[in-house]
Design a protein around this motif. Structure first.
Motif, PDB file in Angstrom:
ATOM      1  N   THR A  99       0.835  -1.213   0.000  1.00 42.89           N
ATOM      2  CA  THR A  99       0.000   0.000   0.000  1.00 42.89           C
ATOM      3  C   THR A  99       0.865   1.255   0.000  1.00 42.89           C
ATOM      4  O   THR A  99       0.600   2.220  -0.734  1.00 42.89           O
ATOM      5  CB  THR A  99      -0.930   0.004   1.230  1.00 42.89           C
ATOM      6  N   GLN A 100       1.921   1.230   0.811  1.00 43.44           N
ATOM      7  CA  GLN A 100       2.796   2.404   0.913  1.00 43.44           C
ATOM      8  C   GLN A 100       3.676   2.606  -0.312  1.00 43.44           C
ATOM      9  O   GLN A 100       3.891   3.742  -0.747  1.00 43.44           O
ATOM     10  CB  GLN A 100       3.709   2.259   2.142  1.00 43.44           C
ATOM     11  N   THR A 101       4.174   1.504  -0.858  1.00 45.76           N
ATOM     12  CA  THR A 101       5.191   1.623  -1.908  1.00 45.76           C
ATOM     13  C   THR A 101       4.635   1.500  -3.324  1.00 45.76           C
ATOM     14  O   THR A 101       5.290   1.938  -4.280  1.00 45.76           O
ATOM     15  CB  THR A 101       6.269   0.542  -1.710  1.00 45.76           C
ATOM     16  N   GLU A 102       3.454   0.894  -3.481  1.00 47.53           N
ATOM     17  CA  GLU A 102       2.907   0.682  -4.829  1.00 47.53           C
ATOM     18  C   GLU A 102       1.530   1.315  -5.016  1.00 47.53           C
ATOM     19  O   GLU A 102       1.321   2.099  -5.950  1.00 47.53           O
ATOM     20  CB  GLU A 102       2.817  -0.830  -5.128  1.00 47.53           C
ATOM     21  N   LEU A 103       0.582   0.970  -4.160  1.00 44.68           N
ATOM     22  CA  LEU A 103      -0.801   1.399  -4.356  1.00 44.68           C
ATOM     23  C   LEU A 103      -0.959   2.916  -4.264  1.00 44.68           C
ATOM     24  O   LEU A 103      -1.450   3.560  -5.201  1.00 44.68           O
ATOM     25  CB  LEU A 103      -1.703   0.708  -3.329  1.00 44.68           C
ATOM     26  N   VAL A 107      -1.671   4.950  -7.642  1.00 43.15           N
ATOM     27  CA  VAL A 107      -3.107   5.183  -7.816  1.00 43.15           C
ATOM     28  C   VAL A 107      -3.505   6.585  -7.389  1.00 43.15           C
ATOM     29  O   VAL A 107      -4.226   7.294  -8.107  1.00 43.15           O
ATOM     30  CB  VAL A 107      -3.922   4.134  -7.025  1.00 43.15           C
ATOM     31  N   LEU A 108      -3.025   7.011  -6.232  1.00 43.39           N
ATOM     32  CA  LEU A 108      -3.420   8.316  -5.695  1.00 43.39           C
ATOM     33  C   LEU A 108      -2.320   9.363  -5.779  1.00 43.39           C
ATOM     34  O   LEU A 108      -2.518  10.506  -5.378  1.00 43.39           O
ATOM     35  CB  LEU A 108      -3.875   8.161  -4.229  1.00 43.39           C
ATOM     36  N   GLY A 109      -1.164   8.949  -6.271  1.00 40.07           N
ATOM     37  CA  GLY A 109      -0.059   9.895  -6.390  1.00 40.07           C
ATOM     38  C   GLY A 109       0.507  10.341  -5.062  1.00 40.07           C
ATOM     39  O   GLY A 109       1.104  11.418  -4.961  1.00 40.07           O
ATOM     40  N   MET A 110       0.349   9.513  -4.022  1.00 41.51           N
ATOM     41  CA  MET A 110       0.855   9.842  -2.684  1.00 41.51           C
ATOM     42  C   MET A 110       2.093   9.002  -2.398  1.00 41.51           C
ATOM     43  O   MET A 110       2.006   7.797  -2.229  1.00 41.51           O
ATOM     44  CB  MET A 110      -0.222   9.572  -1.619  1.00 41.51           C
ATOM     45  N   GLY A 111       3.235   9.652  -2.368  1.00 35.82           N
ATOM     46  CA  GLY A 111       4.472   8.931  -2.111  1.00 35.82           C
ATOM     47  C   GLY A 111       4.717   8.728  -0.624  1.00 35.82           C
ATOM     48  O   GLY A 111       3.884   9.060   0.214  1.00 35.82           O
ATOM     49  N   LEU A 112       5.878   8.159  -0.323  1.00 38.14           N
ATOM     50  CA  LEU A 112       6.259   7.983   1.071  1.00 38.14           C
ATOM     51  C   LEU A 112       6.335   9.335   1.759  1.00 38.14           C
ATOM     52  O   LEU A 112       6.667  10.350   1.148  1.00 38.14           O
ATOM     53  CB  LEU A 112       7.602   7.258   1.167  1.00 38.14           C
ATOM     54  N   ALA A 116      -0.859  11.651   4.856  1.00 43.45           N
ATOM     55  CA  ALA A 116      -1.955  10.688   4.996  1.00 43.45           C
ATOM     56  C   ALA A 116      -1.537   9.248   4.723  1.00 43.45           C
ATOM     57  O   ALA A 116      -2.336   8.328   4.927  1.00 43.45           O
ATOM     58  CB  ALA A 116      -3.096  11.066   4.050  1.00 43.45           C
ATOM     59  N   THR A 117      -0.296   9.037   4.266  1.00 45.83           N
ATOM     60  CA  THR A 117       0.120   7.688   3.870  1.00 45.83           C
ATOM     61  C   THR A 117       0.022   6.699   5.026  1.00 45.83           C
ATOM     62  O   THR A 117      -0.529   5.599   4.879  1.00 45.83           O
ATOM     63  CB  THR A 117       1.567   7.718   3.334  1.00 45.83           C
ATOM     64  N   TRP A 118       0.556   7.065   6.183  1.00 47.23           N
ATOM     65  CA  TRP A 118       0.576   6.124   7.317  1.00 47.23           C
ATOM     66  C   TRP A 118      -0.841   5.802   7.791  1.00 47.23           C
ATOM     67  O   TRP A 118      -1.134   4.648   8.125  1.00 47.23           O
ATOM     68  CB  TRP A 118       1.397   6.701   8.469  1.00 47.23           C
TER      69      TRP A 118
END
Length: 432
Positions: A99-103, A107-112, A116-118
């Motif tokens: 979810t963190q590294t691929e999805l 999909v949402l353009g949210m990197g590490l 909101a990633t965590w």
């Protein structure tokens, strides 16, 4: 005229110190064994075992297994077993890593390190774990497939699902905020830890005296005041002792310098800063307190123990034992996912072998902690203490230089011995 007997009225035997304190002798024996274990390893390691650094590491290494052991108590109390917890941990860890590294990036353009990633990762991982656990419970409760078979199948399925999700590769790095749940990357700091310790001590003492007032109000016997005070003192010393230990473990100078550099500041000369309570340990405390309240104060908890004590009588009394089975396995799945957060954050990545043999460690922790395999008996704090004893045993042997295969031999022997002692203890209680 009636004749009065001249024989003396039998007097009740005077309670000894432990009886007046109303201490669980089995729990007291476990604490004594843990203390002896720590002192023994400290001697053979020339004082390295009881250092703040090692005790800090010991606590964060225990958390993952201890969280799952809390859920395993409810599973075993209801006369079931879950052999899939280690594999389920691996699957949820893989889900969160992907979810963190691929999805999210694709999909949402949210990197590490996106704010909101965590949070999204946690929600996804906990939801997946809960759904898988509920699915296991549905098969056990409604399809009446034995839990041993369902979870043995889950052990084989989910371990390999995790492998296929990641192609057997280590996935990292993970989000920096997510890593705070693992241990050294996330602590409360010395000041907040001290305040937390004082607050926790105050709450524990309040709970003791509140329970005493409640018993007295309903006409139940209460401990002597000195006994309550002694227990309060022991609890306070234990809590504040741990806080002082983790506060005294200083952050390495080089790491502290990098932390100041990241903020664009210069570290003062000779500055020493302690870690404080790890966030992962705080999570374990929250889980333990919550599940203890559930077990003792809620209808759901009473139904669990009633069903484990006598399933037929519980069903005849109107308890929906099938739905209860789904709920406890769903809870177990949720706790497996929570343990996956802690374990992967501590390692700073998802590895292919994460959670290997955790199912055996979790079951052993619950059983060593006093959970009866026959059902109906078990405590959350006992399972946590069992996990702590097992981790101390393994860590101590590793520090001494004992080979891994022999470590497993010792742990297996201790497990069998603990169950035997428990059987003897319960037989003596029944004889009384």
């Amino acid at each position: 005229m009636t004749e009065t007997s001249s024989q003396p009225v039998p007097q009740k035997a005077k309670a000894n110190l432990f009886q007046q304190l109303e201490l669980d002798m089995r729990l007291l024996g476990m604490i004594g064994a843990f203390i002896i274990l720590c002192i023994g390893f400290n001697i053979v390691t020339d004082g390295r075992f009881l250092t703040p650094r090692n005790l800090f590491n010991l606590s964060i290494q225990t958390v993952s297994v201890a969280i799952m052991a809390c859920g395993m108590v409810f599973i075993i109390v209801m006369r079931h077993i879950d052999l899939s917890v280690g594999a389920l941990l691996a699957t949820t860890s893989a889900v969160m890593a992907m979810t963190q590294t691929e999805l999210l990036p694709n999909v949402l353009g949210m990197g590490l390190n996106h704010p909101a990633t965590w949070a999204i990762t946690l929600v996804v991982g906990l939801a997946v774990g809960t759904l898988i656990g509920a699915f296991h419970g549905w098969m056990v409760g409604y399809l009446t497939i034995p839990a041993f078979i369902v979870t043995l199948g889950g052990f084989l399925v989910w371990r390999n699902v995790a492998w296929y999700m990641t192609d057997g590769q280590t996935i990292g790095p993970l989000d920096s905020t997510f890593l705070m749940f693992g241990g050294t990357n996330g602590t409360l700091g010395t000041t907040v830890s001290l305040l937390f310790g004082l607050a926790a001590t105050a709450v524990a003492i309040w709970a003791l005296w509140s329970g005493r007032r409640s018993k007295a109000a309903h006409g139940f016997p209460v401990k002597p005041v000195w006994a309550e005070t002694t227990l309060a003192g022991i609890i306070g010393i234990a809590i504040m002792g741990y806080v002082l230990i983790v506060n005294s473990y200083a952050i390495p100078t080089r790491r502290l310098e990098r932390m100041f550099e990241a903020r664009g500041e210069t570290m003062p000369e000779g500055l020493v800063v302690g870690y404080g309570i790890p966030i992962s340990v705080l999570i374990l405390i929250i889980v333990a307190v919550t599940l203890t309240i559930v077990a003792r104060k809620t209808r759901f908890g009473r139904y669990i123990f009633a069903t484990g004590g006598n399933p037929d009588a519980a069903e005849l009394s109107g308890i929906n034992t099938r739905l209860m089975t789904v709920k406890i396995f769903a809870l177990m799945g949720f706790l497996c996912a929570l343990s996956a957060v802690v374990a992967s954050a501590r390692l700073a990545n998802h590895s292919n072998d994460i959670g290997t043999l955790d199912e055996l460690r979790v079951i052993a922790a619950a059983v060593i902690g006093g959970t009866a395999l026959s059902g109906g008996i078990g405590t959350i704090y006992g399972a946590i203490l069992g996990a702590l004893i097992m981790q101390a045993l393994q860590s101590g042997m590793a520090m001494v230089g004992v080979d891994a295969p022999f470590q497993n031999i010792v742990v297996g022997t201790v497990l069998v011995l603990a169950v035997y002692i428990d059987i003897v203890y319960r037989k003596r209680l029944g004889a009384k």
